[in-house]
Design an enzyme around this catalytic site. Structure first.
Site, short mmCIF file in Angstrom:
data_model
loop_
_atom_site.label_atom_id
_atom_site.label_comp_id
_atom_site.label_asym_id
_atom_site.label_seq_id
_atom_site.Cartn_x
_atom_site.Cartn_y
_atom_site.Cartn_z
NE ARG A 97 52.94 53.24 -31.16
CZ ARG A 97 53.84 54.05 -31.74
NH1 ARG A 97 54.21 54.92 -30.71
NH2 ARG A 97 54.51 53.78 -32.74
CB CYS B 117 50.60 53.32 -34.47
SG CYS B 117 50.51 51.40 -34.50
#
Length: 278
Positions: free
Chosen positions: A241, A236
């Site tokens: 994430r 990410c």
């Protein structure tokens, strides 16, 4: 619920019933590091991802000694069941989970739905911070087989049998923006790693923050060519994430070869001469 789900997740109901168990340690890890102080699940302690889950000098995850210090001060032994939860659908809770797995703490689960689901159900938050009795924690030898570094990622470009999963927003993937609004860690250039497919992390969760069913998740990833036979790397912007998607693929779907590239776009998009697609 599949066995993988049962092994890696607990429900809000389970947490409500077991939060006072002597062998359970609830830990809140939020993007917004002030959220815990505004109210948290009774008995939960907080880990600050900026100061406690990252080396404060090098841009790196914790060393073995740093992790042992954190867990010891948190009153956690090798036998303690750590239940992690947080805001933003458990982004940094998943990041903490991934680091714990690197250092061999097997007894760890995420609370499915995180803070969001707990709040939606009208369950109570408290402001009282629990007193913790420090212990001595001995971590296992680290298993870096679930972590990818930049040279590992660079070596996969153009190779068959590899799936690079960019879990950022479509605007970040195309290079329209370099980082989400308000985020400080950023890169010199926008775009994505050549060959990466864009499957935003949020496609793996329901409206209430819980993970979608195994059938829905399999269809989501396999539909984009991310299949269990491949060497999968998630990334990410700074690795949180992508830890969430790593958790989905490895812990919920049981993919055997999944690595989180925590250097992610902040590293890749700032390095001289690295190939970039837009």
């Amino acid at each position: 619920m599949s066995n993988a789900f049962a092994d890696a997740l607990v429900s809000t109901e389970w947490v409500a019933a077991h939060k006072d168990d002597p062998n359970v340690r609830l830990v809140e890890v939020d993007v917004d590091t002030s959220a815990y102080d505004s109210g948290h699940i009774e008995g939960a302690i907080a880990w600050n991802w900026t100061t406690q889950l990252n080396d404060q000098v090098r841009r790196d995850i914790l060393s073995r000694e740093q992790l042992e210090d954190l867990l010891g001060k948190s009153g956690i032994t090798r036998d303690t069941l750590i239940v992690l939860y947080g805001d933003n659908n458990n982004w940094f809770a998943a990041y903490a989970y991934w680091q714990l797995k690197i250092f061999g703490h097997e007894n760890v689960k995420l609370m499915n739905g995180g803070r969001k689901k707990w709040e939606l159900e009208g369950r109570p938050f408290v402001k009282e911070v629990p007193q913790v009795e420090p212990v001595t924690y001995h971590a296992k030898e680290p298993n870096f087989g679930i972590r990818a570094k930049q040279p590992d990622v660079a070596a996969t470009i153009g190779q068959s049998g590899v799936a690079l999963v960019d879990v950022r927003s479509p605007a970040e993937y195309t290079g329209e923006v370099i980082a989400p609004p308000g985020m400080t860690e950023t890169a010199q250039r926008g775009g994505h790693i050549p060959g990466a497919v864009n499957i935003p992390w949020g496609q793996a969760v329901n409206e209430d923050g819980t993970f979608k069913s195994p059938e829905e998740l399999r269809a989501l990833y396999e539909g984009k060519g991310v299949t269990p036979d491949k060497d999968v790397i998630t990334y990410c912007r700074i690795g949180e994430r992508s830890a969430h998607t790593w958790f989905v693929l490895r812990e919920l779907l049981g993919y055997p070869k999944v690595r989180n590239y925590d250097g992610s776009w902040t590293e890749w998009g700032s390095m001289v001469g690295t190939p970039i697609e837009k």
